[in-house]
Scaffold this active site. Structure first.
Site, PDB file in Angstrom:
ATOM      1  N   GLY A 168       0.566  -1.135  -0.183  1.00  0.00           N
ATOM      2  CA  GLY A 168      -0.149  -0.069  -0.092  1.00  0.00           C
ATOM      3  C   GLY A 168       0.860   1.263   0.274  1.00  0.00           C
ATOM      4  N   GLY A 171       3.494   1.200   2.916  1.00  0.00           N
ATOM      5  CA  GLY A 171       4.408  -0.081   3.333  1.00  0.00           C
ATOM      6  C   GLY A 171       3.833  -1.264   2.721  1.00  0.00           C
ATOM      7  N   ASP A 294      -8.743   8.543   7.164  1.00  0.00           N
ATOM      8  CA  ASP A 294      -8.436   7.741   5.942  1.00  0.00           C
ATOM      9  C   ASP A 294      -9.356   6.393   5.948  1.00  0.00           C
ATOM     10  OD1 ASP A 294      -7.839   7.445   3.287  1.00  0.00           O
ATOM     11  OD2 ASP A 294      -5.957   6.176   3.647  1.00  0.00           O
TER      12      ASP A 294
END
Length: 750
Positions: A168, A171, A294
């Site tokens: 992603g 990482g 998020d």
């Protein structure tokens, strides 16, 4: 039977692969593991032990994990906790981690960007593949998209890496076996690009926040470790997290679209159930002073009947104004770039994600900061309350959004009840924290009177946190004028007191004074949360009372506008929809009236006014059978059951002669007083007399014991009028009824 290869065990491995002594699944020996199937959410992969460089053996799931997997095969299906226990969501089986490991972990070229300047890097040219490591041609920043850990590598003398699960923005994610704790599966999360200072800061933030978070719907952290990179020797931080073996909501949608036309989405009820499961977790974060920042379908994983929030890399303190802000285009609130993240922006992402889950639209392009209209999106046209909910959740003004995750969940639950009731016509009643029940049913004896209907509508609940709540609980009087005087003498003046003054003024028919009081409430230009006399910007109650005042005053259009605004703020409530239906009926808009009455009645049979209202507008538009069905659905436990049955008799009698006979049969089964039965019987006989065939033919059957002939019906009608005359209250009424009996009696030769 082979011996369990675990040290100091000595048990035997049975045919099902589990040890008869330690109870764990026996480790798979190198070369004996079967090929793993394609993973539904991370792409093709192979189980550990099937490729080069794998560890000598692979760890199994822990006792609790394997036990859960076994029980899942024998558990009976049924509703779980998802969606407030109202929705039956398909169970996602716990996935064997060995099937989720990527066979060839690689960041696709289309997703390779410089972490410093954002430009494209690592792209192929002239048929040659792009470099996975190198320097950005635009700013010279070093990039690397290769995994930092290899299968078989051991961290902290405890965690054995088995391979990559996914990648992603922040990482790589690795699967590992924790040899110190029953060889349980764990997840290691490191950095995609360790040279990115912002990414490092985000990783450290995730480490700090994860250590503080403890919620059943948020991924758990087990440990933090440092490990030297095998190429550079640089120490890299890794977070050790629980393995969540399920499917992300994003991958559920992708799978639906891959098997269909490419525009499929989750059922609205299922999408709402997921949002309702996540909102308490976000509320928990907000309660401890954190923002998630998020939220999106990618970051929610379902395992069996449980949802987990993963990837806390963007989490930040509510009062943090300096750290880098992470989010995703299409989900992120528009004010992030100016005023920064907030509780309102977190809830905005939930609204956007809920829309993305429920219907396909260009949420990163044309509708990056907007929603499709109901004309363009059938889901929004079909579920008006859902449309209103999304509109408030994603409002451009943060002050107009939901104030908390709890408030958002409360209204979304109301919307869910409506959606489910629409699917199967089974009521889903729920106790409202915003409104009282309807005070009295209106329109049960015919067309509603606006003033009487306003007195029967639900009213807003008193805010228990208001300083004057105790006083208001005891300041009750039946006379509205006396109530106004008592409220104006209250020991403290608060928003609640002033709104109760408005309510009493409306009930006293002092509409001008009520509206003047509301105008005064709206005078302050700035909201001060410490001023108990000033309503908050999203307080819908002044609009409710404006609508009520206009309704009493006969200004139906003005009332309708006010109630529309209330519905936009509290889309899960039945009270405002009932008021809207009433206004539409009074304005001779039967289509809108029927739509709102139907939603209210279908969802909650406690709102009897909605049943009578729906029957009226259906009857007026020619839907006689539908009107009768609605009235017949008023439950026997309702105090208005008999009134509904009487209305059903009258509605059914408005058809042909066959319908009149059926209405008589329905009437015979009702328990009515003598006067009411005689009056209703007379109505049916008179209608039947007017409906007799012109050719003189005699239909079969009887009506209230009378033959369906002119003589039989006239005789029965005469008896009814004479019976009503004996029960008349005044001599004038008695004489009038006797005259009607004489006028209708059959003609004879004598």
């Amino acid at each position: 039977m082979r011996t369990c290869p675990r040290p100091a065990c000595g048990g035997g491995v049975e045919q099902d692969g589990f040890c008869d002594r330690c109870g764990l699944e026996a480790p798979v020996l190198v070369g004996t593991a079967p090929a793993a199937p394609v993973s539904p959410d991370t792409g093709p992969g192979t189980g550990p032990g099937t490729g080069p460089g794998t560890a000598p053996w692979t760890a199994s799931t822990s006792t609790s994990s394997s036990g859960r997997s076994r029980r899942a095969s024998t558990r009976s299906s049924g509703r779980g906790r998802l969606g407030a226990g109202l929705v039956e969501v398909p169970r996602i089986p716990y996935r064997d981690p060995k099937t989720a490991v990527l066979a060839d972990p690689e960041v696709p070229e289309a997703k390779r960007f410089c972490s410093s300047c954002g430009k494209e890097v690592g792209r192929g040219k002239d048929g040659r593949p792009g470099r996975v490591e190198g320097f950005c041609a635009h700013c010279g920043h070093r990039y690397s998209f290769t995994p930092k850990l290899a299968p078989g590598e051991v961290l902290h003398e405890q965690y054995e890496v088995l391979g990559c699960l996914a990648h992603g923005g922040l990482g790589w994610i690795y699967l590992a076996a924790d040899h110190a704790v029953n060889d349980r599966w764990v997840v290691l999360k490191g950095l995609l690009d360790s040279g990115d200072a912002d990414a490092m800061a985000a990783a450290m933030a995730e480490r700090r926040f994860l250590a503080e978070v403890e919620h059943p719907n948020i991924v758990k952290i087990h440990n933090f470790v440092r490990h030297a990179d095998r190429a550079s020797g640089e120490l890299v931080d890794y977070i050790v997290m629980e393995y969540v073996g399920g499917t992300s909501v994003k991958d559920m949608i992708k799978a639906l679209r891959a098997d269909g036309t490419g525009r499929e989405s989750l059922p609205v009820a299922q999408a709402i159930a997921y949002a309702l499961e996540v909102l308490p977790a976000l509320g928990y974060l907000h309660g401890v002073g954190l923002l998630y920042c998020d939220f999106k379908p990618d970051n929610v994983i379902q395992t069996e009947e449980q949802l987990k929030l993963i990837d806390l890399g963007a989490v930040r303190r509510i009062d943090d104004r300096h750290s880098p802000i992470y989010g995703t285009i299409g989900y992120q609130a528009p004010e992030i770039g100016t005023i920064g993240p907030s509780v309102a922006s977190d809830l905005y992402t939930v609204g956007r994600a809920l829309a993305v889950m429920s219907f396909p639209f260009d949420f990163r392009g044309a509708h990056r900061e907007s929603l499709p209209s109901a004309d363009d999106e059938p889901v929004l046209a079909r579920h008006d309350s859902f449309r209103r909910f999304l509109g408030r959740a994603t409002h451009r003004d943060p002050e107009q959004r939901f104030a908390s995750a709890e408030e958002m969940a409360e209204q979304l639950t109301g919307v869910l009840r409506e959606v489910l009731a629409q699917q199967d016509d089974v009521p889903r009643p729920g106790l409202s924290r915003q409104f009282t029940p309807e005070r009295r049913a209106f329109g049960t004896e015919g067309a509603p009177d606006a003033r009487a209907a306003a007195a029967g509508l639900p009213v807003p609940q008193v805010d228990a946190a208001d300083p004057a709540a105790g006083f208001l609980a005891t300041a009750t009087t039946g006379d509205p004028d006396q109530a106004v005087a008592a409220l104006r003498a209250a020991p403290v003046s608060t928003v609640e007191v002033r709104l109760q003054v408005v309510r009493a003024l409306v009930e006293a028919d002092r509409v001008a004074e009520a509206e003047a009081e509301l105008d005064e409430l709206a005078t302050p230009s700035l909201f001060d949360p410490d001023d108990p006399q000033v309503p908050a910007p999203d307080d819908w109650r002044p609009d409710w009372y404006r609508g009520l005042a206009a309704l009493v005053d006969g200004r139906t259009a003005r009332a309708r506008e006010a109630f529309e605004r209330v519905c936009d703020v509290v889309p899960g409530e039945a009270g405002p929809k009932l008021a809207l239906a009433l206004c539409a009926e009074l304005a001779e808009d039967p289509v809108t009236a029927a739509a709102h009455y139907r939603v209210v009645w279908r969802t909650d049979h406690a709102y009897v006014s909605a049943a009578f209202g729906l029957a009226r507008v259906l009857l007026a538009s020619g839907g006689r059978e539908a009107a009768v069905r609605v009235l017949h659905s008023v439950p026997e436990t309702s105090s208005h059951h008999v009134a509904a049955q009487v209305a059903a008799v009258r509605a059914q009698a408005g058809g042909g002669l066959v319908d009149v006979v059926a209405a008589g049969t329905r009437l015979s089964g009702l328990e009515l007083d003598v006067a009411r039965r005689a009056k209703l019987t007379a109505e049916l006989l008179r209608t039947a007399l007017e409906s007799l065939p012109a050719d003189g033919s005699t239909p079969a059957g009887r009506l209230s014991g009378c033959e369906l002939t002119e003589v039989g019906l006239r005789s029965g009608l005469e008896r009814c009028y004479r019976q009503l005359a004996r029960l008349a209250d005044t001599p004038e009424q008695r004489i009038a009824l006797v005259d009607r009996a004489n006028a209708v009696r059959p003609r004879t030769l004598v």
